[in-house]
Design a protein around this motif. Structure first.
Motif, short mmCIF file in Angstrom:
data_model
loop_
_atom_site.label_atom_id
_atom_site.label_comp_id
_atom_site.label_asym_id
_atom_site.label_seq_id
_atom_site.Cartn_x
_atom_site.Cartn_y
_atom_site.Cartn_z
N ASP A 128 0.30 -0.93 -0.10
CA ASP A 128 -0.28 0.13 0.14
C ASP A 128 0.54 1.50 0.09
OD1 ASP A 128 -2.28 -1.72 -0.36
OD2 ASP A 128 -3.10 -1.06 2.10
N GLU A 129 1.83 1.56 0.88
CA GLU A 129 2.73 2.42 0.97
C GLU A 129 3.25 2.85 -0.30
OE1 GLU A 129 4.21 6.12 2.35
OE2 GLU A 129 2.15 4.88 3.22
N GLU A 130 3.98 1.70 -0.89
CA GLU A 130 5.28 2.19 -1.88
C GLU A 130 3.89 2.61 -3.42
OE1 GLU A 130 8.39 0.04 -4.39
OE2 GLU A 130 7.37 -1.56 -2.83
N ARG A 132 0.72 4.11 -3.15
CA ARG A 132 0.69 5.11 -2.43
C ARG A 132 1.53 6.62 -3.34
NH1 ARG A 132 1.72 9.06 0.06
NH2 ARG A 132 2.81 8.46 1.34
N GLN A 133 3.36 6.31 -2.73
CA GLN A 133 4.09 6.66 -2.88
C GLN A 133 4.20 7.01 -4.97
OE1 GLN A 133 7.85 5.04 -1.23
NE2 GLN A 133 6.88 6.71 1.32
N ILE A 135 2.16 6.90 -7.18
CA ILE A 135 0.92 7.18 -7.89
C ILE A 135 1.09 9.13 -7.24
CG2 ILE A 135 -1.80 8.00 -7.42
CD1 ILE A 135 -1.94 4.93 -5.94
N GLU A 136 1.67 9.47 -6.22
CA GLU A 136 1.88 10.65 -6.09
C GLU A 136 3.01 10.90 -6.87
OE1 GLU A 136 2.59 11.71 -1.60
OE2 GLU A 136 0.48 10.21 -1.49
#
Length: 146
Positions: A128-130, A132-133, A135-136
């Motif tokens: 999830d975190e990777e 999200r980063q 995508i940003e």
């Protein structure tokens, strides 16, 4: 190597990797959607319609990245196949709303199922975190080149 040249080299490598990823993803999705008789663009349109219907063509076009130049032709083909219907807007006599037929709903669900293994594998590998980063970062880069 200076920090600036390292960043420049990394930016070039990122651009290359993203450019290479797009056709690879399209190939994997083409393989997944082929048994359904759908192209990637057709499957994307059906899945988008399933999420946001009923919708005007302009609003649908905004979410169809690959077909932004000719969404009306895409929708005409899907309508000819009996997957999409056009209905008059109840609030605007000039507007037409697009929605899926029962066959379109069925095929959209099958397309989601066909895409699910690839999406699950990406989620498993990245987390999830990777994701999200990523995508940003991609969103920020896209805003620079728009």
């Amino acid at each position: 190597m200076s920090p600036k040249s390292t960043s420049t080299a990394a930016a070039i490598e990122l651009a290359y990797q993203v450019k290479a990823l797009v056709p690879e993803l399209n190939a994997a999705l083409t393989k997944a959607f082929h048994p359904l008789g759908l192209s990637c663009v057709q499957a994307d349109a059906l899945m988008a319609l399933a999420r946001i219907q009923p919708v005007r063509l302009k609003e649908l076009a905004a979410v169809l990245v690959a077909e932004s130049g000719h969404p009306s032709r895409l929708l005409a083909r899907l309508e000819e196949r009996g997957l999409v219907r056009r209905d008059p807007s109840p609030t605007d006599g000039r507007a037409v709303l697009l929605s899926l037929t029962a066959d379109g709903e069925r095929l959209a669900a099958l397309a989601e199922d066909a895409r699910r293994p690839l999406v699950a594998e990406v989620a498993r590998v990245a987390g999830d975190e990777e994701l999200r980063q990523a995508i940003e970062l991609i969103t920020r880069i896209r805003s620079l080149v728009d």
